[in-house]
Design an enzyme around this catalytic site. Structure first.
Site, short mmCIF file in Angstrom:
data_model
loop_
_atom_site.label_atom_id
_atom_site.label_comp_id
_atom_site.label_asym_id
_atom_site.label_seq_id
_atom_site.Cartn_x
_atom_site.Cartn_y
_atom_site.Cartn_z
N GLU A 133 -22.25 53.12 48.32
CA GLU A 133 -21.78 53.85 49.50
C GLU A 133 -20.95 53.03 50.49
O GLU A 133 -21.15 53.12 51.69
CB GLU A 133 -22.97 54.48 50.23
CG GLU A 133 -23.70 55.51 49.40
CD GLU A 133 -24.84 56.16 50.15
OE1 GLU A 133 -24.89 57.40 50.15
OE2 GLU A 133 -25.68 55.45 50.73
C1 ACM Z 1 -28.43 55.07 47.34
O1 ACM Z 1 -29.23 56.02 47.36
N1 ACM Z 1 -27.47 54.99 48.26
C2 ACM Z 1 -28.51 54.04 46.35
#
Ligand code: ACM
Length: 683
Positions: free
Chosen positions: A325
Site C-alpha cells: 500500500e
Molecule cells: C495489508 O493488509 N495492507 C497487508
C-alpha cells in the site's frame, strides 16, 4: 412468577438447550472426537488409561525445552482435574521403568522454517507413549494429549488411541499488529500459548506502522522515543517474548513495514522522507502518503545500520519488510525522485519500489536474513528465496508459485473483518481444484491469520483472535479432507473453553466489558441482547464514523463478538425445525422459549439502558430484538398450527424486519435471517 426471575429462568433454560447440550467431559463426549486440529491419522481402541496418583512422566533424555513443556502439561492436567499428581514439575527420570507416560525424542530442533513437527501418540490401558523426531514434535503431541483428557463415573481418563500426526503446511502463522494499538508483552505471551495449543508455529509481529514504531532501537533511539508515545517493547522484553515463543516451537518474524506505512519512522527522522516534514505519529486509519525516499543514499545507510541491529535482536532467518500500500504520491510530487527514476530508466513507481526492495534485500542478505513481504514485492528481478505473503487475492499466490516463488496465503484469513469462522475454515491455500502442478504446490508454504489492530485493544483482541483462529490453524495443519463445518463449530466451542486456562480473555472480558457498560450492574439482560449481535463486517465501521487511534473501544460493538454463537445456534435450530416442516414439537418448543426470552428482554433492559448513557445508542436495537422476536413467535405459532398470516401482519412485520436490518451503533442483529425464515413460512 416475578418477571425478572422468569427472565433469568428462561435464559438459563435456553442457554442449556442451545449451548450446553454437550458437556465437556463425561460419557456423552468422546474426547478423541474433539481434537483440534484433527490429526493426520488416528485409530481408536477399546479401553483407556486412567489418570491417578501413579501418573509419572519421563523423557528418554533431558531436552530442557521439552522438560519445561512437560512441566507445563502436568500443571495444566493437575489444574483441570484437581488431582495431586506426584510430579508437579518435571525432572528427568533416572529410569523409565517406573513411569507410565514415556516420551522419546531423537533430537532437539533449532526453531526455524521447516523443522520436523511429526509425532506419534499411543495410549493403552497401562501406558502412554509419545515419540517424535524433535522436541517440538513432542511438544505438539503434548497438546494433543491434553485435549484427550476425558472423564466418566470412575474419574479422569485418556481413551486408548494411536495417533500419527504431521502438519499439512510448514508455515502456520498469526499476525499480531502491535502498532495501531500497542499490545503489551502479556497479550503477546498469552496468544503464543493459544497458538501453541492449536499447533501454530509463526508469530508475525507487525512492529512498525504509521501509528507507531514499537521496538527499542539503540542505533536510532528517536524511533521509539518519538515514534511510539512511549508504548514500545524494550529489547529485553523482545528477547523474552522470542524465548517464550521458541519454548513453544513458535518462530517470531518481525515486520518493519517499508517504504510506506512509515509515518512513525519519519516523525523521528524526517530527513528520510520523500517530502518535507514535519511528521507526527498518525492518529487516523487508512493508507497515508508518507514514504521513505528511495533515491537517497542516506535512506540505505540508515536502513543498513537499522537492520544490522534488528538482525541480531530477532533470531529467525526471515525478516518481513512489508511493502504494501505505497500510494506513491510523495514520489510523484518530488522532482529529485522523478529525476532519479529517469536516470535509472524506471517506468513507474512499482519499478522504483522494486529498486528499493533490491537495496533492502542486499542489506538483509549482508546480515544473513531472508526476505518476506506482501504480494506487492513480486517482481521478476527478485531472487527465488524470498517469500511472498498474498493478501489482495489468491491470484498473487498462484502467480508467484507459477513463477517459482514460495508464498503464503493471508487473503481469506483477515480475522479483523469479523467474518464467521467457517468462511476462513473453507478457504484453503491448496484446494482440490488448485490450478498448480504438484511441483508448484510445494511452494505454497501455508498461511497466516492477520489480526490488524485498528479496532482492537489489549482488552478485546483475544475475542477477535479466538476461537476463530483455531479453525484457521486446523486448515493449515489437518488433511485437506477435514472440512465439516458443523463438526468444526462443535469442536471450536470445546477448544474455546480450554483456551481460557492459558489466560486468554476472549470469554471473560466479554462479561467484564458488559459490566462496565451497565455501570457495574446486573448484566443478564444486556448479555441476552449482545449475545445475538455482531460488529458490522469488513471495513464498514470506518465508513460510518471517523475513527482514530484514541477512539474508545469499550462500546457494545467492541464487546460484541464475531460469529456470535447464540445467534448461530438459533439459526441452525430454526433451519432444522423448518426442515421437519415445522412438525417437531420439541424443537418448536425450544424456539419458543428462546424467542420469548428475547421478546421480554426489552422490558428488563430499558431501565438499565436509561441509567447508563453509554448504552443509549443501542436502545433502538434492544427494541428491534423484542419486536423481531415477537414476529418470530407469531410465525412459529402459525407454523405449528399450519396457518398462514394475514396481509396486514405480513406488511407490518416486513417493515419491522427491514428496519431491524439497518446496523445500530455499528452492530447487526444476527437472529434476523432465522426470523425471516420463520415469517417466510406463513406467507
Ligand atoms: C495489508 O493488509 N495492507 C497487508
Amino acid at each position: 412468577m416475578d418477571i425478572k426471575l422468569k427472565h433469568v429462568y428462561l435464559l438459563l433454560f435456553s442457554g442449556m438447550l442451545f449451548l450446553n447440550g454437550n458437556y465437556l467431559y463425561g460419557k456423552k463426549m468422546n474426547s478423541y472426537k474433539n481434537l483440534m486440529p484433527v490429526p493426520a491419522k488416528m485409530s481408536v481402541s477399546e479401553g483407556c488409561f486412567r489418570l491417578d496418583s501413579s501418573f509419572a512422566v519421563s523423557v528418554n533424555r533431558s531436552y530442557p525445552r521439552l522438560d519445561r513443556a512437560v512441566g507445563r502439561t502436568i500443571q495444566r492436567l493437575a489444574g483441570r482435574t484437581g488431582l495431586f499428581l506426584p510430579q508437579s514439575f518435571f525432572n528427568v527420570q533416572e529410569s523409565q521403568d517406573s513411569v507410565n507416560f514415556k516420551i522419546s525424542v531423537s533430537d532437539t530442533a533449532k526453531i526455524r522454517f521447516g523443522i520436523n513437527e511429526t509425532y506419534r501418540l499411543t495410549v493403552t490401558d497401562n501406558q502412554i507413549l509419545l515419540t517424535a523426531v524433535t522436541d517440538i514434535g513432542a511438544i505438539r503431541g503434548l497438546e494433543t494429549f491434553l485435549q484427550l483428557l476425558d472423564s466418566d463415573e470412575k474419574g479422569y481418563f485418556f481413551p486408548a488411541v494411536q495417533i500419527t500426526d504431521a502438519p499439512r503446511f510448514p508455515w502456520r502463522g498469526l499476525l499480531i499488529d502491535a502498532c495501531r494499538h500497542f499490545m503489551p508483552p502479556e497479550v503477546i505471551k498469552r496468544n503464543l500459548d493459544g497458538m501453541a495449543a492449536v499447533k501454530m508455529n509463526v508469530l508475525h509481529w507487525h512492529l512498525s506502522e504509521d501509528q507507531g514504531f514499537r521496538v527499542e532501537c539503540k542505533t536510532f533511539p528517536k524511533l521509539h522515543q518519538k515514534g511510539s508515545d512511549g508504548l514500545y517493547y524494550t529489547q529485553t522484553q523482545i528477547k523474552e517474548i522470542i524465548r517464550y515463543a521458541n519454548d513453544r516451537g513458535i518462530r517470531v518474524i518481525p515486520e518493519f513495514d517499508l517504504p510506506g506505512h512509515a509515518t512513525s519512522w519519519l516523525a523521528a527522522y524526517p530527513k528520510l522522507a520523500s517530502a518535507p516534514g514535519p511528521y507526527h505519529i498518525e492518529r487516523g486509519w487508512g493508507v497515508k502518503d508518507p514514504v521513505f525516499n528511495p533515491a537517497s543514499e542516506q535512506t540505505y545507510t540508515f536502513l543498513d545500520a537499522f537492520f544490522k541491529e534488528m538482525s541480531a535482536l530477532f533470531n529467525d532467518d526471515y525478516i518481513h519488510i512489508g511493502g504494501d500500500e505505497n500510494n506513491g504520491k510523495q514520489w510523484d510530487a518530488n522532482p529529485e525522485i522523478q529525476k532519479f527514476m529517469k536516470s535509472k530508466g524506471f517506468k513507474d513507481n512499482h519499478a522504483l519500489q522494486n529498486y528499493f526492495n533490491e537495496q533492502l534485500l542486499a542489506i538483509l542478505t549482508r546480515y544473513h536474513k531472508k526476505m518476506i513481504g506482501w504480494d506487492e514485492i513480486l517482481h521478476e528481478n527478485m531472487p527465488k528465496d524470498i517469500v511472498l505473503q498474498s493478501w489482495r487475492g489468491k491470484e498473487a499466490m498462484i502467480k508467484a508459485a507459477q513463477r517459482g516463488y514460495r508464498s503464503l496465503l493471508s487473503n481469506g484469513y483477515y480475522i479483523d473483518l469479523i467474518q464467521p469462522a467457517f468462511v476462513h475454515y473453507l478457504n484453503d491455500p491448496l484446494p482440490e481444484d488448485s490450478p498448480l502442478t504438484a511441483e508448484q504446490k510445494k511452494s505454497i508454504l501455508g498461511g497466516e491469520a492477520t489480526m490488524w489492530s485498528e479496532l482492537v485493544s489489549a482488552e478485546n483482541i483475544d475475542s477477535r483472535i479466538w476461537p476463530r483462529t483455531a479453525a484457521i490453524a486446523e486448515r493449515f495443519w489437518s488433511p485437506v479432507s477435514v472440512r465439516d463445518v458443523d463438526d468444526m463449530y462443535r469442536r471450536l466451542e470445546i477448544l474455546s473453553f480450554h483456551l481460557e486456562e492459558l489466560g486468554l480473555s476472549h470469554k471473560k472480558n466479554y462479561e467484564m466489558m458488559l459490566r462496565r457498560l451497565t455501570g457495574g450492574g446486573d448484566i443478564t439482560a444486556l448479555k441476552t441482547l449482545v449475545d445475538v449481535l455482531e460488529p458490522i463486517k469488513n471495513y464498514t465501521r470506518h465508513r460510518q464514523r471517523k475513527l482514530y487511534s484514541y477512539t474508545p473501544l469499550t462500546r457494545v460493538v467492541d464487546a460484541a463478538r464475531p460469529d456470535a454463537a447464540v445467534a448461530r445456534n438459533f439459526r441452525k435450530r430454526v433451519a432444522a425445525f423448518l426442515k421437519t416442516g415445522g412438525k417437531n414439537h420439541k424443537m418448536g418448543a425450544e424456539l419458543e422459549t428462546a424467542l420469548t426470552v428475547w421478546k421480554n428482554n426489552y422490558k428488563c433492559l430499558e431501565p438499565i439502558i436509561a441509567a447508563s448513557p453509554v448504552l443509549w445508542e443501542i436502545e433502538p436495537m434492544a427494541q428491534n430484538v423484542s419486536r423481531c422476536a415477537e414476529i418470530g413467535l407469531e410465525a412459529l405459532k402459525r407454523i405449528r398450527k399450519g396457518e398462514k398470516a394475514d396481509a396486514v401482519w405480513l406488511n407490518k412485520s416486513a417493515n419491522i424486519i427491514q428496519n431491524a436490518k439497518k446496523p445500530c451503533a455499528q452492530t447487526e442483529l444476527m437472529i434476523l435471517p432465522a426470523i425471516e425464515a420463520l415469517r417466510e413460512q406463513v406467507r
